[in-house]
Enzyme design. Structure first.
Site, PDB file in Angstrom:
ATOM      1  N   ASP A   1      -4.400  47.995  33.847  1.00 42.85           N
ATOM      2  CA  ASP A   1      -3.288  47.531  33.049  1.00 42.85           C
ATOM      3  C   ASP A   1      -2.057  47.477  33.975  1.00 42.85           C
ATOM      4  OD1 ASP A   1      -1.640  47.053  30.705  1.00 42.85           O
ATOM      5  OD2 ASP A   1      -0.954  49.125  30.999  1.00 42.85           O
TER       6      ASP A   1
ATOM      7  N   ASP B   1       2.008  47.031  32.910  1.00 40.97           N
ATOM      8  CA  ASP B   1       3.228  47.710  32.465  1.00 40.97           C
ATOM      9  C   ASP B   1       2.918  49.080  31.868  1.00 40.97           C
ATOM     10  OD1 ASP B   1       4.504  45.347  33.232  1.00 40.97           O
ATOM     11  OD2 ASP B   1       4.345  44.496  31.218  1.00 40.97           O
TER      12      ASP B   1
END
Ligand SMILES: [Zn+2]
Length: 200
Positions: A15, A17
């Site tokens: 992932d 952010d």
């Protein structure tokens, strides 16, 4: 260069952010991308292990009209620039540009981004890992049958532990930081490599 046939089909899905960089709500310009300490070096370690490093990221700012795909590409060029001095690279980027209400198949917690990457790179799903900070990341990992590592690096992380404790989502490892997550994945890959080594 991939340097070990034992981990040829291995990928680590990341992932973005809240996992690699501070989650500022919506990161819509390159200067808003600020990496957590040690992230470039940790990505380089995954590169050296021979694992593919693949970004899987929801970017609804595009669907919301806050950013263009070209704008997202500039942010990812910045990401590449920030990690390159450590010899690190991202091998693939898969993003969901849709609005949450679009009902697409790629926005996490759905596993569409992972499946796209598996198809594109002919990955062995049983040799992959995912690292994320949100419940949607861990749910996508579960749907794809990939071990999920939670990083406690965003305001969302604690709620994922609560969901795990309530039996709602499995977590294979909880890491204080991205560096800690890579420590665990490295150990898994190395251990598996030793187990898979042919006996003489
Ligand atoms: Zn989507």
């Amino acid at each position: 260069m991939r340097n070990d046939s034992a981990v040829r089909d291995t990928a680590v899905f990341l992932d973005r952010d809240g996992t690699l960089n501070h989650d500022t709500g919506y990161v819509t310009s390159p200067e808003q991308l600020v990496l957590f300490p040690g992230v470039p070096e940790a990505i380089a370690r995954l590169n050296h292990l021979g694992a593919m490093v693949i970004l899987v990221t929801n970017q609804s700012a595009i669907g919301r009209g806050m950013m263009t795909i070209e704008g997202l590409e500039l942010i990812h060029e910045r990401l590449a620039e920030l990690i390159r001095p450590c010899g690190a690279r991202i091998d693939g980027i898969f993003f969901c540009p849709h609005h949450p209400q679009d009902g697409c198949e790629c926005r996490k917690p759905k596993a569409g981004l992972i499946h796209q990457a598996v198809t594109r790179f002919a990955l062995d799903i049983s040799q992959c890992y995912l690292v994320g900070d949100k419940r949607s990341d861990l749910e996508a990992a579960r749907t794809a049958s990939v071990p999920g590592v939670l990083v406690m690096t965003s305001s969302y992380s604690a709620d994922v532990v609560k969901a795990r404790d309530a039996g709602q989502v499995p977590i294979d490892f909880v890491a204080d930081s991205f560096v800690h997550a890579v420590d665990w994945i490295e150990q898994q890959i190395v251990t598996r490599g030793m187990r898979n080594r042919p006996k003489r």
